[in-house]
Design a protein around this motif. Structure first.
Motif, short mmCIF file in Angstrom:
data_model
loop_
_atom_site.label_atom_id
_atom_site.label_comp_id
_atom_site.label_asym_id
_atom_site.label_seq_id
_atom_site.Cartn_x
_atom_site.Cartn_y
_atom_site.Cartn_z
N GLY A 186 36.86 39.48 42.20
CA GLY A 186 36.98 39.10 40.80
C GLY A 186 36.32 37.78 40.45
N ARG A 187 35.65 37.15 41.42
CA ARG A 187 34.94 35.90 41.13
C ARG A 187 33.67 36.24 40.37
NH1 ARG A 187 35.59 34.02 47.28
NH2 ARG A 187 34.45 35.97 47.40
N THR A 188 33.31 35.33 39.47
CA THR A 188 32.13 35.57 38.64
C THR A 188 31.21 34.36 38.61
OG1 THR A 188 33.21 34.78 36.64
CG2 THR A 188 33.39 37.14 37.11
N ILE A 230 27.69 40.59 45.84
CA ILE A 230 27.98 40.82 44.43
C ILE A 230 28.09 42.31 44.19
CG2 ILE A 230 27.17 40.48 42.07
CD1 ILE A 230 25.73 37.97 43.02
N LYS A 231 29.13 42.69 43.45
CA LYS A 231 29.42 44.10 43.19
C LYS A 231 28.64 44.64 41.99
CE LYS A 231 33.44 46.98 43.28
NZ LYS A 231 34.21 47.08 44.46
N PHE A 238 29.74 39.73 39.31
CA PHE A 238 31.10 39.67 39.84
C PHE A 238 31.14 40.25 41.25
CE2 PHE A 238 30.68 43.64 37.55
CZ PHE A 238 31.32 44.59 38.34
N ASP A 239 32.11 39.74 42.03
CA ASP A 239 32.28 40.25 43.39
C ASP A 239 33.57 41.07 43.48
OD1 ASP A 239 34.41 38.46 43.65
OD2 ASP A 239 33.35 37.13 45.04
N ASP A 240 33.89 41.55 44.67
CA ASP A 240 35.07 42.41 44.83
C ASP A 240 36.39 41.66 44.75
OD1 ASP A 240 34.79 41.12 47.26
OD2 ASP A 240 34.92 42.93 48.48
N TRP A 260 24.88 35.25 35.38
CA TRP A 260 23.62 35.80 35.89
C TRP A 260 22.49 35.52 34.89
CZ3 TRP A 260 21.95 37.59 40.40
CH2 TRP A 260 20.76 38.32 40.42
N TYR A 282 36.19 41.78 31.37
CA TYR A 282 34.76 42.08 31.31
C TYR A 282 34.49 43.53 30.89
CZ TYR A 282 34.48 37.60 33.52
OH TYR A 282 34.61 36.26 33.78
N LEU A 305 36.98 44.09 35.96
CA LEU A 305 38.19 43.43 35.48
C LEU A 305 38.33 43.62 33.97
CD1 LEU A 305 37.99 40.09 37.49
CD2 LEU A 305 39.46 42.07 37.94
N VAL A 310 27.46 38.36 33.35
CA VAL A 310 28.09 37.76 34.52
C VAL A 310 27.96 38.69 35.73
CG1 VAL A 310 29.72 36.34 33.22
CG2 VAL A 310 30.40 38.61 33.96
#
Length: 149
Positions: A140-142, A107-108, A136-138, A145, A74, A71, A134
């Motif tokens: 866009g949620r974060t 998580i991506k 992130f997943d596919d 880490w 980021y 995104l 951070v």
């Protein structure tokens, strides 16, 4: 003759011990601008920590970042792909190793947006910014880490 056998046995033992304790090299690809020096410093940091990254120089990294799910908030100056995951920006190698060891399925990848001072490749004397790594997943949620001060 006994000395030759002893030396051969010692050499074989040392060779076997060295290869048993050497961690495997983690390979990947890093997409970066041909003009960015800090990206090369981050690659050196990664190499010093057991990674081997092929450098792919691109004038415009935006299509690669979009394809890999990074995104805009980021985004940083380089994007790596390692073991099917995406790693954006100046992430410490230890955080990437911990991530790869956990092999998350939802998580991506990880990202450090911008170019925080003191992050790997962005060292400048004693100056250090606090920053988060951070995940992130596919969608866009974060989530945070790791945090670095």
């Amino acid at each position: 003759m006994i000395i030759k056998r002893t030396l051969l046995a010692c050499a074989l033992f040392i060779s076997a011990t060295a290869s048993a304790t050497t961690a495997p090299i983690i390979k990947g690809t890093n997409y970066l601008s041909p003009y960015c020096g800090c990206c090369k410093e981050w690659i050196t940091h990664m190499k010093d920590n057991g990674f081997e990254l092929e450098s792919v120089y691109q004038e415009n990294l935006t299509p690669t970042k979009i394809k890999l799910g990074v995104l805009p908030e980021y985004a940083s100056c380089h994007t790596a792909q390692i073991e099917g995951y995406t790693f954006e920006g100046h992430i410490p190698a230890a955080d990437i190793k911990r991530f790869l060891a956990s092999k998350p399925t939802r998580i991506k990848g990880l990202a450090v947006g911008g170019m925080p001072m003191g992050s790997p490749g962005m060292e400048y004397g004693d100056k250090k910014d606090s920053y988060n790594v951070v995940a992130f997943d596919d969608k866009g949620r974060t989530m945070v880490w790791a945090s670095h001060n």
